[in-house]
Design a protein around this motif. Sequence first.
Motif, PDB file in Angstrom:
ATOM      1  N   ASN A 140       7.914 -12.402   2.818  1.00  0.00           N
ATOM      2  CA  ASN A 140       8.832 -12.114   2.062  1.00  0.00           C
ATOM      3  C   ASN A 140       8.567 -11.777   0.583  1.00  0.00           C
ATOM      4  O   ASN A 140       9.530 -11.343  -0.432  1.00  0.00           O
ATOM      5  CB  ASN A 140      10.328 -12.852   2.370  1.00  0.00           C
ATOM      6  N   LEU A 141       7.441 -11.899   0.175  1.00  0.00           N
ATOM      7  CA  LEU A 141       7.106 -11.706  -1.298  1.00  0.00           C
ATOM      8  C   LEU A 141       7.212 -10.184  -1.761  1.00  0.00           C
ATOM      9  O   LEU A 141       7.008  -9.434  -0.874  1.00  0.00           O
ATOM     10  CB  LEU A 141       5.666 -12.338  -1.454  1.00  0.00           C
ATOM     11  N   GLU A 142       7.535 -10.064  -2.880  1.00  0.00           N
ATOM     12  CA  GLU A 142       7.910  -8.598  -3.283  1.00  0.00           C
ATOM     13  C   GLU A 142       6.553  -7.718  -3.163  1.00  0.00           C
ATOM     14  O   GLU A 142       6.718  -6.669  -2.988  1.00  0.00           O
ATOM     15  CB  GLU A 142       8.261  -8.768  -4.695  1.00  0.00           C
ATOM     16  N   LYS A 143       5.512  -8.376  -3.223  1.00  0.00           N
ATOM     17  CA  LYS A 143       4.086  -7.526  -3.229  1.00  0.00           C
ATOM     18  C   LYS A 143       3.639  -7.366  -1.733  1.00  0.00           C
ATOM     19  O   LYS A 143       2.762  -6.327  -1.553  1.00  0.00           O
ATOM     20  CB  LYS A 143       2.972  -8.560  -3.606  1.00  0.00           C
ATOM     21  N   VAL A 144       4.559  -7.698  -0.672  1.00  0.00           N
ATOM     22  CA  VAL A 144       4.230  -7.123   0.640  1.00  0.00           C
ATOM     23  C   VAL A 144       5.225  -6.038   1.163  1.00  0.00           C
ATOM     24  O   VAL A 144       6.599  -6.160   0.568  1.00  0.00           O
ATOM     25  CB  VAL A 144       4.635  -8.321   1.465  1.00  0.00           C
ATOM     26  N   LYS A 145       4.454  -4.914   1.416  1.00  0.00           N
ATOM     27  CA  LYS A 145       5.164  -3.720   1.816  1.00  0.00           C
ATOM     28  C   LYS A 145       5.154  -3.322   3.219  1.00  0.00           C
ATOM     29  O   LYS A 145       4.010  -3.283   3.650  1.00  0.00           O
ATOM     30  CB  LYS A 145       4.713  -2.499   0.840  1.00  0.00           C
ATOM     31  N   HIS A 146       6.278  -2.946   3.981  1.00  0.00           N
ATOM     32  CA  HIS A 146       6.159  -2.707   5.269  1.00  0.00           C
ATOM     33  C   HIS A 146       6.379  -1.134   5.510  1.00  0.00           C
ATOM     34  O   HIS A 146       6.018  -0.475   6.427  1.00  0.00           O
ATOM     35  CB  HIS A 146       7.167  -3.378   6.075  1.00  0.00           C
ATOM     36  N   TYR A 147       6.428  -0.484   4.395  1.00  0.00           N
ATOM     37  CA  TYR A 147       6.402   0.957   4.278  1.00  0.00           C
ATOM     38  C   TYR A 147       5.291   1.441   2.960  1.00  0.00           C
ATOM     39  O   TYR A 147       5.690   0.804   1.988  1.00  0.00           O
ATOM     40  CB  TYR A 147       7.792   1.408   3.861  1.00  0.00           C
ATOM     41  N   TYR A 148       4.996   2.428   3.580  1.00  0.00           N
ATOM     42  CA  TYR A 148       3.957   3.181   2.333  1.00  0.00           C
ATOM     43  C   TYR A 148       4.253   4.498   2.381  1.00  0.00           C
ATOM     44  O   TYR A 148       4.551   5.363   3.296  1.00  0.00           O
ATOM     45  CB  TYR A 148       2.433   3.048   3.185  1.00  0.00           C
ATOM     46  N   THR A 149       4.464   4.976   1.051  1.00  0.00           N
ATOM     47  CA  THR A 149       4.794   6.339   0.467  1.00  0.00           C
ATOM     48  C   THR A 149       3.686   6.984   0.033  1.00  0.00           C
ATOM     49  O   THR A 149       3.422   8.402   0.358  1.00  0.00           O
ATOM     50  CB  THR A 149       6.171   6.418  -0.165  1.00  0.00           C
ATOM     51  N   GLU A 150       3.183   6.602  -1.150  1.00  0.00           N
ATOM     52  CA  GLU A 150       2.059   7.001  -1.834  1.00  0.00           C
ATOM     53  C   GLU A 150       1.084   6.025  -2.691  1.00  0.00           C
ATOM     54  O   GLU A 150       1.501   5.025  -2.426  1.00  0.00           O
ATOM     55  CB  GLU A 150       2.601   8.226  -2.830  1.00  0.00           C
ATOM     56  N   PRO A 151      -0.193   6.556  -2.774  1.00  0.00           N
ATOM     57  CA  PRO A 151      -1.035   5.558  -3.036  1.00  0.00           C
ATOM     58  C   PRO A 151      -1.066   5.331  -4.751  1.00  0.00           C
ATOM     59  O   PRO A 151      -1.614   4.335  -4.910  1.00  0.00           O
ATOM     60  CB  PRO A 151      -2.387   6.521  -2.977  1.00  0.00           C
ATOM     61  N   TYR A 152      -0.409   6.215  -5.599  1.00  0.00           N
ATOM     62  CA  TYR A 152      -0.433   5.924  -7.058  1.00  0.00           C
ATOM     63  C   TYR A 152      -0.024   4.523  -7.536  1.00  0.00           C
ATOM     64  O   TYR A 152      -0.692   4.138  -8.382  1.00  0.00           O
ATOM     65  CB  TYR A 152       0.305   6.991  -7.495  1.00  0.00           C
ATOM     66  N   PRO A 153       0.789   3.710  -6.900  1.00  0.00           N
ATOM     67  CA  PRO A 153       1.160   2.527  -7.365  1.00  0.00           C
ATOM     68  C   PRO A 153       0.055   1.498  -7.232  1.00  0.00           C
ATOM     69  O   PRO A 153       0.049   0.449  -7.878  1.00  0.00           O
ATOM     70  CB  PRO A 153       2.316   1.952  -6.680  1.00  0.00           C
TER      71      PRO A 153
END
Length: 320
Positions: A140-153
Amino acid sequence: MKILDILIVGAGPIGLNCALAAKKNNLTYLIIEKGTIVNSLYNYPLYMRFFSTAEKLEIDEIPFISTAPKPGRQEALEYYQGIARQKSININLYEKVLKVSKENDVFEVETSKGKYFAKNVIISTGFYDIPNTMNIPGENLEKVKHYYTEPYPYAKQKIVVVGSSNSAVDAALETYRKGAQVTMIVRHSEISKSVKYWVKPDIENRIEEGSIAVHFNSEIIEIKEKTVIFKDENGQIQEIDNDFVLAMTGYLPDFDFLKNSGIELQGECLNPLYNPETMETNVENLYLAGVVCGGKDTHLWFIENSRIHAEMIIKNILSK
């Protein structure tokens, strides 16, 4: 009280196809969609390309013109949303269906904005809205992403990509090429055989040359603010520095919604019970269409092979 012939839950490609079939047969209908038209496609990675060619994504025999052999996300959005505009499809957007119940021969559909009544209901909600979580500490940490949109971040960041399917491979390659330090954690012994054939050699070559690190037969056991802890193929515990985790672990249908609608779920994959010849569930006049039919096996159905569901359903409704 107005009673529709058909209420359709979900304005994805198959939901739109069901609406077009209903309209052709002069049946009153309404689509209710919690987001925008083809909401799941809208939330796909920005540069995603389909495995299928354009003609296999077509609905209602409306030509899908693409400038590339494999159409991308933006072309698909233009195509499906364009159909909704041109055909004046009846859709309520940004309205979430909360409950489907039946009394006598009429369904009552409760939403975030009101109630509707229909003789038949088609659930075509796909599977992209609920991540298949790892259920580990730190997920549940903010750095964990279950969706990916683009590489720039993720430029110049230490990235862990979890998984080895198309979404994981795309995320790994795109972030690597924007300067990320990428490590893949894969539960299996190799990159998935289902990865797009023109992409699979790319990821395998990047792994072989060492540009992208990979740990096969491995599993994350904990995510911390600055590190990730995982068990490698030898059973050894490793901890590596980390800025972001892209958990490309797949997605699931809303099983609670299906169960609360009265649909029986069977087996380990929670396959919803339906008649494969009519798409009618164990609840009379309640139908399933599209990817949602596969339960946890979300690779079973896709746009290309579930376009026929609309014709099957409308044919069965008319026969009654």
